[in-house]
Motif scaffolding. Structure first.
Motif, PDB file in Angstrom:
ATOM      1  N   ASP A  18       0.833  -1.192   0.000  1.00  0.00           N
ATOM      2  CA  ASP A  18       0.000   0.000   0.000  1.00  0.00           C
ATOM      3  C   ASP A  18       0.874   1.252   0.000  1.00  0.00           C
ATOM      4  N   ASP A  19       1.153   1.785  -1.204  1.00  0.00           N
ATOM      5  CA  ASP A  19       1.859   3.056  -1.368  1.00  0.00           C
ATOM      6  C   ASP A  19       3.247   3.041  -0.715  1.00  0.00           C
ATOM      7  N   VAL A  20       4.032   2.026  -1.054  1.00  0.00           N
ATOM      8  CA  VAL A  20       5.364   1.854  -0.473  1.00  0.00           C
ATOM      9  C   VAL A  20       6.391   2.710  -1.210  1.00  0.00           C
ATOM     10  N   SER A  21       7.126   3.530  -0.450  1.00  0.00           N
ATOM     11  CA  SER A  21       8.191   4.362  -1.025  1.00  0.00           C
ATOM     12  C   SER A  21       9.402   4.367  -0.102  1.00  0.00           C
ATOM     13  N   PHE A  22      10.565   4.047  -0.660  1.00  0.00           N
ATOM     14  CA  PHE A  22      11.834   4.216   0.050  1.00  0.00           C
ATOM     15  C   PHE A  22      12.975   4.039  -0.945  1.00  0.00           C
ATOM     16  N   THR A  23      14.180   4.417  -0.511  1.00  0.00           N
ATOM     17  CA  THR A  23      15.364   4.388  -1.369  1.00  0.00           C
ATOM     18  C   THR A  23      16.514   3.695  -0.650  1.00  0.00           C
ATOM     19  N   VAL A  24      17.283   2.908  -1.399  1.00  0.00           N
ATOM     20  CA  VAL A  24      18.525   2.306  -0.902  1.00  0.00           C
ATOM     21  C   VAL A  24      19.672   2.949  -1.670  1.00  0.00           C
ATOM     22  N   GLU A  25      20.477   3.732  -0.980  1.00  0.00           N
ATOM     23  CA  GLU A  25      21.564   4.461  -1.627  1.00  0.00           C
ATOM     24  C   GLU A  25      22.755   3.539  -1.918  1.00  0.00           C
ATOM     25  N   PRO A  26      23.547   3.865  -2.952  1.00  0.00           N
ATOM     26  CA  PRO A  26      24.786   3.109  -3.188  1.00  0.00           C
ATOM     27  C   PRO A  26      25.696   3.186  -1.969  1.00  0.00           C
ATOM     28  N   GLY A  27      26.376   2.081  -1.681  1.00  0.00           N
ATOM     29  CA  GLY A  27      27.305   2.053  -0.556  1.00  0.00           C
ATOM     30  C   GLY A  27      26.633   1.921   0.794  1.00  0.00           C
ATOM     31  N   SER A  28      25.394   1.407   0.806  1.00  0.00           N
ATOM     32  CA  SER A  28      24.676   1.281   2.073  1.00  0.00           C
ATOM     33  C   SER A  28      23.894  -0.020   2.130  1.00  0.00           C
ATOM     34  N   VAL A  29      23.575  -0.432   3.364  1.00  0.00           N
ATOM     35  CA  VAL A  29      22.708  -1.582   3.614  1.00  0.00           C
ATOM     36  C   VAL A  29      21.410  -1.068   4.219  1.00  0.00           C
ATOM     37  N   THR A  30      20.295  -1.395   3.600  1.00  0.00           N
ATOM     38  CA  THR A  30      18.992  -1.054   4.150  1.00  0.00           C
ATOM     39  C   THR A  30      18.293  -2.324   4.593  1.00  0.00           C
ATOM     40  N   GLY A  31      17.891  -2.373   5.855  1.00  0.00           N
ATOM     41  CA  GLY A  31      17.138  -3.496   6.389  1.00  0.00           C
ATOM     42  C   GLY A  31      15.655  -3.283   6.165  1.00  0.00           C
ATOM     43  N   PHE A  32      15.002  -4.251   5.546  1.00  0.00           N
ATOM     44  CA  PHE A  32      13.567  -4.208   5.261  1.00  0.00           C
ATOM     45  C   PHE A  32      12.907  -5.105   6.293  1.00  0.00           C
ATOM     46  N   LEU A  33      12.378  -4.512   7.340  1.00  0.00           N
ATOM     47  CA  LEU A  33      12.008  -5.230   8.555  1.00  0.00           C
ATOM     48  C   LEU A  33      10.502  -5.319   8.717  1.00  0.00           C
ATOM     49  N   GLY A  34      10.013  -6.540   8.955  1.00  0.00           N
ATOM     50  CA  GLY A  34       8.587  -6.709   9.202  1.00  0.00           C
ATOM     51  C   GLY A  34       8.269  -8.148   9.509  1.00  0.00           C
ATOM     52  N   PRO A  35       7.127  -8.391  10.158  1.00  0.00           N
ATOM     53  CA  PRO A  35       6.737  -9.771  10.459  1.00  0.00           C
ATOM     54  C   PRO A  35       6.435 -10.541   9.181  1.00  0.00           C
ATOM     55  N   ASN A  36       6.388 -11.863   9.276  1.00  0.00           N
ATOM     56  CA  ASN A  36       6.024 -12.680   8.128  1.00  0.00           C
ATOM     57  C   ASN A  36       4.642 -12.259   7.617  1.00  0.00           C
ATOM     58  N   GLY A  37       4.513 -12.114   6.320  1.00  0.00           N
ATOM     59  CA  GLY A  37       3.252 -11.695   5.726  1.00  0.00           C
ATOM     60  C   GLY A  37       3.071 -10.198   5.630  1.00  0.00           C
ATOM     61  N   ALA A  38       4.111  -9.428   5.976  1.00  0.00           N
ATOM     62  CA  ALA A  38       3.981  -7.969   5.972  1.00  0.00           C
ATOM     63  C   ALA A  38       4.037  -7.368   4.577  1.00  0.00           C
ATOM     64  N   GLY A  39       4.579  -8.117   3.598  1.00  0.00           N
ATOM     65  CA  GLY A  39       4.679  -7.605   2.231  1.00  0.00           C
ATOM     66  C   GLY A  39       6.101  -7.512   1.715  1.00  0.00           C
ATOM     67  N   LYS A  40       7.075  -7.956   2.505  1.00  0.00           N
ATOM     68  CA  LYS A  40       8.484  -7.829   2.105  1.00  0.00           C
ATOM     69  C   LYS A  40       8.769  -8.616   0.824  1.00  0.00           C
TER      70      LYS A  40
END
Length: 237
Positions: A18-40
């Motif tokens: 539902d209207d997901v927006s975010f950015t992962v920049e070069p040279g970085s680690v982004t953790g996509f965190l959520g319970p099972n079934g969250a949409g990851k």
């Protein structure tokens, strides 16, 4: 760079994203965190061209995955370690990947060494691998082409504590070389230890995003996440 711009996904009457927006920049680690079934996993399938968004767009290295030149070379993916052919050896799987990418077979030895699989383990069929060994093999396959971006869905599943520590170091090294790393997990401690930024998701919506310090607000990341998921109307159980 990896970008999600107002991505929504509806299956029949169920809104998975539902209207997901975010950015992962070069040279970085982004953790996509959520319970099972969250949409990851749905988000990662859209990012890698395996599913179409209902609305919005997801791009990697500035383009939709399917429009990249040699996408499997430039973007490493690990979405399901269990999808590997059980009757092939680890070396055979990596060799086939190297051939498809136009890489020398010597790259296979480099990768086996990089992910901590011995020559003997490389000769074993994948059907006899533990889940942790499958994860190492899957990560090795993702790294065959020396990617500029990595998309990893729950890569620590099945790894022992030593393996998790090894993976953290590897991901930090890759980010240090300029790679954009997107790492999904439902394990708070795993993400907290390796990520530069965290995106928290629940019921398909981004609940919060920022650094660990920004998100915890002095309460601790686990409490912050529990508070956010409770407020969204979903239990983390």
């Amino acid at each position: 760079m990896i970008e999600f711009n107002n991505v929504s996904k509806v299956y029949k009457e169920v809104k998975a994203l539902d209207d997901v927006s975010f950015t992962v920049e070069p040279g970085s680690v982004t953790g996509f965190l959520g319970p099972n079934g969250a949409g990851k996993s749905t988000a990662m399938r859209i990012l890698t061209g395996l599913s179409r968004p209902t609305s919005g767009s997801a791009t990697v290295l500035g383009r939709p995955y399917g429009q990249l030149d040699r996408p499997a070379y430039r973007v490493g993916t690990l979405l399901d370690a269990g999808a590997q052919h059980p009757g092939r050896t680890g070396r055979e799987i990596l060799t086939l990947g190297a051939i498809v990418l136009g890489l020398p077979r010597s790259r296979v030895d480099d990768i086996l060494d990089l992910v901590g699989l011995t020559a003997r383990q490389g000769r074993q069929t994948v059907g006899g691998y533990s889940l942790g060994m499958r994860q190492r093999l899957g990560l090795g396959h993702a790294l065959l082409g020396r990617p500029e971006a990595l998309v990893l869905d729950e890569p620590a599943n099945g790894l022992d504590p030593h393996g998790i520590q090894w993976m953290r170091g590897l991901l930090r090294d890759l980010a240090g070389s300029g790679c954009s790393v997107l790492l999904s997990s439902h394990l708070l401690h795993e993400v907290e230890q390796v990520a530069d930024r965290i995106v928290m998701i629940g019921r398909g919506r981004v609940l919060a995003q920022g650094t660990v310090g920004e998100l915890s607000g002095g309460r601790g990341l686990e409490q912050a996440f529990l508070d956010l998921t409770a407020h969204s109307g979903r239990s983390t159980a």
